[in-house]
Motif scaffolding. Structure first.
Motif, PDB file in Angstrom:
ATOM      1  N   TRP A   1      -9.845   7.390 -10.692  1.00 10.29           N
ATOM      2  CA  TRP A   1     -10.486   6.497  -9.871  1.00 10.29           C
ATOM      3  C   TRP A   1     -11.230   7.297  -8.632  1.00 10.29           C
ATOM      4  CZ3 TRP A   1      -5.577   2.897 -10.129  1.00 10.29           C
ATOM      5  CH2 TRP A   1      -5.836   2.099 -10.981  1.00 10.29           C
TER       6      TRP A   1
ATOM      7  N   ALA B   1      -2.577   7.892   2.415  1.00 12.85           N
ATOM      8  CA  ALA B   1      -2.771   6.307   2.334  1.00 12.85           C
ATOM      9  C   ALA B   1      -3.554   5.853   1.369  1.00 12.85           C
ATOM     10  CB  ALA B   1      -3.172   5.984   3.631  1.00 12.85           C
ATOM     11  N   GLU B   2      -4.633   6.696   0.876  1.00 11.68           N
ATOM     12  CA  GLU B   2      -5.602   6.149  -0.205  1.00 11.68           C
ATOM     13  C   GLU B   2      -4.896   6.203  -1.459  1.00 11.68           C
ATOM     14  OE1 GLU B   2      -9.906   7.338   1.793  1.00 11.68           O
ATOM     15  OE2 GLU B   2      -8.527   9.008   1.145  1.00 11.68           O
TER      16      GLU B   2
ATOM     17  N   SER C   1      -8.644  13.346  -0.462  1.00 11.75           N
ATOM     18  CA  SER C   1      -8.051  11.794  -0.034  1.00 11.75           C
ATOM     19  C   SER C   1      -7.096  12.086   0.836  1.00 11.75           C
ATOM     20  CB  SER C   1      -8.037  10.966  -1.293  1.00 11.75           C
ATOM     21  OG  SER C   1      -7.094  11.550  -1.972  1.00 11.75           O
TER      22      SER C   1
ATOM     23  N   ARG D   1       0.315   7.136 -14.026  1.00 14.55           N
ATOM     24  CA  ARG D   1      -0.241   6.352 -12.920  1.00 14.55           C
ATOM     25  C   ARG D   1      -0.912   7.433 -12.049  1.00 14.55           C
ATOM     26  NH1 ARG D   1       4.928   2.606 -10.934  1.00 14.55           N
ATOM     27  NH2 ARG D   1       4.652   1.261 -13.090  1.00 14.55           N
TER      28      ARG D   1
ATOM     29  N   ILE E   1      -4.885   7.558 -10.655  1.00 19.17           N
ATOM     30  CA  ILE E   1      -5.698   8.024  -9.247  1.00 19.17           C
ATOM     31  C   ILE E   1      -6.480   8.948  -9.350  1.00 19.17           C
ATOM     32  CG2 ILE E   1      -4.908   8.975  -7.000  1.00 19.17           C
ATOM     33  CD1 ILE E   1      -1.990   7.723  -7.496  1.00 19.17           C
TER      34      ILE E   1
ATOM     35  N   ASP F   1      -1.864   6.316  -1.968  1.00 16.09           N
ATOM     36  CA  ASP F   1      -0.649   5.206  -2.183  1.00 16.09           C
ATOM     37  C   ASP F   1      -1.515   3.710  -2.568  1.00 16.09           C
ATOM     38  OD1 ASP F   1       1.709   6.498  -1.691  1.00 16.09           O
ATOM     39  OD2 ASP F   1       1.738   5.980   0.476  1.00 16.09           O
ATOM     40  N   ALA F   2      -2.234   3.403  -2.012  1.00 16.19           N
ATOM     41  CA  ALA F   2      -3.101   2.242  -2.269  1.00 16.19           C
ATOM     42  C   ALA F   2      -3.339   2.338  -3.759  1.00 16.19           C
ATOM     43  CB  ALA F   2      -4.379   2.188  -1.631  1.00 16.19           C
ATOM     44  N   LEU F   3      -3.937   3.717  -4.360  1.00 16.48           N
ATOM     45  CA  LEU F   3      -4.227   3.497  -5.763  1.00 16.48           C
ATOM     46  C   LEU F   3      -3.109   3.585  -6.604  1.00 16.48           C
ATOM     47  CD1 LEU F   3      -7.245   6.159  -5.279  1.00 16.48           C
ATOM     48  CD2 LEU F   3      -7.409   3.753  -5.943  1.00 16.48           C
ATOM     49  N   TRP F   4      -2.075   4.067  -6.168  1.00 11.25           N
ATOM     50  CA  TRP F   4      -0.833   3.940  -6.860  1.00 11.25           C
ATOM     51  C   TRP F   4      -0.512   2.378  -7.119  1.00 11.25           C
ATOM     52  CZ3 TRP F   4       2.304   7.611  -9.154  1.00 11.25           C
ATOM     53  CH2 TRP F   4       3.668   7.179  -9.518  1.00 11.25           C
ATOM     54  N   GLU F   5      -0.369   1.803  -6.038  1.00 13.10           N
ATOM     55  CA  GLU F   5      -0.081   0.490  -6.178  1.00 13.10           C
ATOM     56  C   GLU F   5      -1.100  -0.284  -7.016  1.00 13.10           C
ATOM     57  OE1 GLU F   5       2.618  -1.200  -4.945  1.00 13.10           O
ATOM     58  OE2 GLU F   5       3.192   0.964  -4.327  1.00 13.10           O
ATOM     59  N   ARG F   6      -2.243  -0.232  -6.930  1.00 13.47           N
ATOM     60  CA  ARG F   6      -3.307  -0.562  -8.059  1.00 13.47           C
ATOM     61  C   ARG F   6      -2.940  -0.176  -9.462  1.00 13.47           C
ATOM     62  NH1 ARG F   6      -9.606   1.219  -7.989  1.00 13.47           N
ATOM     63  NH2 ARG F   6     -10.097   0.174  -9.944  1.00 13.47           N
TER      64      ARG F   6
END
Length: 264
Positions: free
Chosen positions: A236, A250-251, A247, A229, A233, A253-258
């Motif tokens: 991306w 928060a950015e 980065s 994962r 990140i 973390d968002a990519l991790w969730e993606r």
């Protein structure tokens, strides 16, 4: 080149003897001792485990060869010192397996797996008469800590020192987490935190045992998942011309969730 008339095992033994030849052998191989080879043996064992985890059967064949070479290396050193040789090693394990499986190679019968395990322990104890045999004896100190924790727990369980269900184990984990929370809140010194964290990990190993899960394999799986994962990140971010250091949390973390969502 090895003699083509030799069996594969005999050819391997010949190669090892040539590598250790004091006049024409390999300088690195000649310098090795039992202790210097140990890290390589451990590494090769993990590479076998890795090939199995990836179900790479071609790689597994190669890694098993590397692991077998470690055994041959130890045996060659012992042969040079007049202690034993590879044939002694092979003969010894054959005798041991036959002796410890009388239900296969003799007429012994066990009603349950538990009876068979108890018999195995009795036979092991009889192999070293006169030596004190505590319940927890015989577990190597060099094992990975989680693996050794499970082995300690299994041995204790055989004499009844165990919970019979998962729920008390979960409760114990929660208790240990509460204790480390208390130590953190109290600004405890590192040694106290290490002690409490060890208790948490030991309790987690116990849960893994009750769930019939290898904790080392579970953590290896999580390591692989984290690496997979995080690399996504990085990929991306690279598409945007950035690196993780450029980065925000928060950015990422968002990519991790993606990445998690893509895996589902």
């Amino acid at each position: 080149m090895a003699d083509p008339a030799l069996s594969p095992v005999d050819a391997l033994l010949e190669v090892m003897a040539r590598l250790r030849d004091p006049d024409n052998g390999c300088p690195w191989d000649r310098e090795q001792t039992y202790s210097t080879i140990v890290p390589h043996t451990i590494e090769e064992a993990y590479e076998v485990a890795d090939a199995i985890a990836r179900e790479d059967w071609t790689e597994l064949q190669a890694e098993l060869g590397d692991l077998l070479f470690q055994v041959v290396f130890y045996a060659q050193i012992a042969r040079e010192e007049g202690r034993f040789d590879f044939n002694d090693v092979a003969h010894g394990i054959v005798e041991k397996m036959i002796r410890r499986h009388p239900h296969v190679f003799a007429d012994e019968r066990y009603a349950t797996a538990a009876e068979q395990i108890a018999a195995w322990e009795r036979i092991k104890a009889a192999e070293k008469p006169g030596q004190p045999t505590g319940v927890l004896d015989g577990i190597p100190l060099a094992l990975p800590a989680l693996t050794r924790a499970v082995k300690l727990q299994k041995k204790a369980a055989r004499v009844g020192f165990d919970w019979g269900a998962v729920e008390p184990v979960l409760a114990k984990i929660e208790e240990e987490i509460a204790e480390i929370r208390h130590e953190i809140a109290s600004a405890a010194p590192p040694e106290r935190l290490a002690d409490e964290l060890g208790d948490v990990l030991f309790a987690c190993a116990n849960l893994a045992r009750h769930l019939q899960i290898d904790p080392e394999a579970a953590v290896r799986g999580t390591n692989a998942k984290f690496e997979r994962r995080f690399r996504r990140i990085e990929a991306w971010l690279a598409e945007e011309g950035r690196t993780p250091t450029e980065s925000t949390l928060a950015e990422m973390d968002a990519l991790w969730e993606r990445a998690k969502g893509d895996e589902r």
